[in-house]
Design a protein around this motif. Sequence first.
Motif, mmCIF file in Angstrom:
data_model
loop_
_atom_site.group_PDB
_atom_site.id
_atom_site.type_symbol
_atom_site.label_atom_id
_atom_site.label_comp_id
_atom_site.label_asym_id
_atom_site.label_seq_id
_atom_site.Cartn_x
_atom_site.Cartn_y
_atom_site.Cartn_z
ATOM 1 N N ARG A 83 0.828 -1.210 0.000
ATOM 2 C CA ARG A 83 0.000 0.000 0.000
ATOM 3 C C ARG A 83 0.864 1.262 0.000
ATOM 4 O O ARG A 83 0.583 2.213 -0.732
ATOM 5 N N THR A 84 1.907 1.253 0.817
ATOM 6 C CA THR A 84 2.807 2.409 0.878
ATOM 7 C C THR A 84 3.476 2.646 -0.470
ATOM 8 O O THR A 84 3.577 3.781 -0.936
ATOM 9 N N THR A 85 3.927 1.581 -1.114
ATOM 10 C CA THR A 85 4.583 1.692 -2.422
ATOM 11 C C THR A 85 3.622 2.258 -3.459
ATOM 12 O O THR A 85 4.000 3.122 -4.252
ATOM 13 N N ARG A 86 2.374 1.787 -3.452
ATOM 14 C CA ARG A 86 1.391 2.293 -4.412
ATOM 15 C C ARG A 86 1.104 3.774 -4.172
ATOM 16 O O ARG A 86 1.011 4.559 -5.122
ATOM 17 N N GLU A 87 0.962 4.178 -2.911
ATOM 18 C CA GLU A 87 0.675 5.582 -2.608
ATOM 19 C C GLU A 87 1.833 6.482 -3.012
ATOM 20 O O GLU A 87 1.622 7.593 -3.495
ATOM 21 N N ARG A 88 3.059 6.005 -2.828
ATOM 22 C CA ARG A 88 4.221 6.788 -3.259
ATOM 23 C C ARG A 88 4.266 6.966 -4.772
ATOM 24 O O ARG A 88 4.801 7.939 -5.266
ATOM 25 N N GLY A 90 1.729 7.508 -6.485
ATOM 26 C CA GLY A 90 0.606 8.359 -6.855
ATOM 27 C C GLY A 90 -0.660 7.583 -7.181
ATOM 28 O O GLY A 90 -1.544 8.092 -7.852
ATOM 29 N N ARG A 91 -0.762 6.364 -6.697
ATOM 30 C CA ARG A 91 -1.923 5.532 -6.967
ATOM 31 C C ARG A 91 -2.707 5.310 -5.676
ATOM 32 O O ARG A 91 -2.219 5.577 -4.589
ATOM 33 N N LYS A 92 -3.927 4.805 -5.805
ATOM 34 C CA LYS A 92 -4.712 4.455 -4.624
ATOM 35 C C LYS A 92 -4.060 3.271 -3.927
ATOM 36 O O LYS A 92 -3.393 2.442 -4.557
ATOM 37 N N ALA A 93 -4.279 3.160 -2.626
ATOM 38 C CA ALA A 93 -3.649 2.091 -1.840
ATOM 39 C C ALA A 93 -4.082 0.705 -2.310
ATOM 40 O O ALA A 93 -3.283 -0.222 -2.360
ATOM 41 N N GLU A 94 -5.343 0.561 -2.674
ATOM 42 C CA GLU A 94 -5.853 -0.729 -3.143
ATOM 43 C C GLU A 94 -6.060 -0.687 -4.655
ATOM 44 O O GLU A 94 -6.621 0.269 -5.183
ATOM 45 N N PRO A 95 -5.609 -1.712 -5.360
ATOM 46 C CA PRO A 95 -5.734 -1.721 -6.826
ATOM 47 C C PRO A 95 -7.169 -1.953 -7.278
ATOM 48 O O PRO A 95 -7.967 -2.578 -6.581
ATOM 49 N N SER A 96 -7.487 -1.441 -8.448
ATOM 50 C CA SER A 96 -8.809 -1.660 -9.029
ATOM 51 C C SER A 96 -8.750 -2.690 -10.149
ATOM 52 O O SER A 96 -9.777 -3.102 -10.673
ATOM 53 N N ALA A 97 -7.557 -3.110 -10.533
ATOM 54 C CA ALA A 97 -7.386 -4.111 -11.579
ATOM 55 C C ALA A 97 -6.198 -4.994 -11.239
ATOM 56 O O ALA A 97 -5.318 -4.604 -10.472
ATOM 57 N N GLY A 98 -6.196 -6.179 -11.804
ATOM 58 C CA GLY A 98 -5.097 -7.100 -11.544
ATOM 59 C C GLY A 98 -4.776 -7.920 -12.781
ATOM 60 O O GLY A 98 -5.525 -7.945 -13.748
ATOM 61 N N ILE A 99 -3.651 -8.590 -12.726
ATOM 62 C CA ILE A 99 -3.193 -9.440 -13.820
ATOM 63 C C ILE A 99 -2.939 -10.823 -13.240
ATOM 64 O O ILE A 99 -2.243 -10.960 -12.233
ATOM 65 N N ILE A 100 -3.512 -11.836 -13.879
ATOM 66 C CA ILE A 100 -3.345 -13.197 -13.384
ATOM 67 C C ILE A 100 -2.599 -14.029 -14.421
ATOM 68 O O ILE A 100 -2.779 -13.851 -15.620
ATOM 69 N N ASP A 101 -1.738 -14.903 -13.941
ATOM 70 C CA ASP A 101 -1.007 -15.812 -14.816
ATOM 71 C C ASP A 101 -0.780 -17.107 -14.048
ATOM 72 O O ASP A 101 -0.871 -17.141 -12.824
ATOM 73 N N SER A 102 -0.497 -18.164 -14.783
ATOM 74 C CA SER A 102 -0.228 -19.436 -14.129
ATOM 75 C C SER A 102 0.926 -20.132 -14.827
ATOM 76 O O SER A 102 1.244 -19.850 -15.980
ATOM 77 N N GLN A 103 1.548 -21.049 -14.099
ATOM 78 C CA GLN A 103 2.683 -21.796 -14.625
ATOM 79 C C GLN A 103 2.601 -23.219 -14.096
ATOM 80 O O GLN A 103 2.448 -23.435 -12.896
ATOM 81 N N SER A 104 2.692 -24.187 -14.995
ATOM 82 C CA SER A 104 2.698 -25.590 -14.599
ATOM 83 C C SER A 104 4.124 -26.010 -14.281
ATOM 84 O O SER A 104 5.066 -25.646 -14.989
ATOM 85 N N VAL A 105 4.265 -26.794 -13.224
ATOM 86 C CA VAL A 105 5.573 -27.232 -12.759
ATOM 87 C C VAL A 105 5.524 -28.735 -12.530
ATOM 88 O O VAL A 105 4.582 -29.243 -11.911
ATOM 89 N N ASP A 106 6.530 -29.448 -13.018
ATOM 90 C CA ASP A 106 6.605 -30.887 -12.780
ATOM 91 C C ASP A 106 6.750 -31.158 -11.294
ATOM 92 O O ASP A 106 7.459 -30.446 -10.583
#
Length: 155
Positions: A83-88, A90-106
């Motif tokens: 939250r501190t990093t986002r506010e520094r 210049g963004r809101k503390a909580e995100p309004s969007a996200g990015i999802i990804d996945s990775q298969s591992v043996d």
Amino acid sequence: MTDAEWAEVRVAMPVPAWLLKRGGRPEAFCHREMLDAVRYLVDNGVKWTALPVDFPYWRAVYDFFRRWRSCDYARELYERLRRTTRERAGRKAEPSAGIIDSQSVDASETVGEDSRGYDGGKSRDGRKRHILTDTEGLLLEVTVTTADVEPPRVR
């Protein structure tokens, strides 16, 4: 941890109960030393008992780690820092969007069948890591599932 890193982490640390007059006793070791010891263990992959003598006694570090894990303080600390990093930035503390990804591992042969699956798209027999980040690339969530689980499709 450098002095600058500690300055950032220190203000985000959860306040011990004894400082808030809610009981308990002062801890015997500095939180900075304890966090450094846990980071050393994670970075080097050593056993608890193989902790160098420069750090507090291994049992004290282990008890600190277990207490933090059971109370989920590590997540709380990370969320405060995020939250501190986002506010520094210049963004809101909580995100309004996200990015999802996945990775298969043996998975190795020692991983039980109940926690393994087969990802047909990747031809992998094992597990899958699902990671959710905000648009700044800061981690929001990590989930590990069997490899046959598909991430939700968003339209």
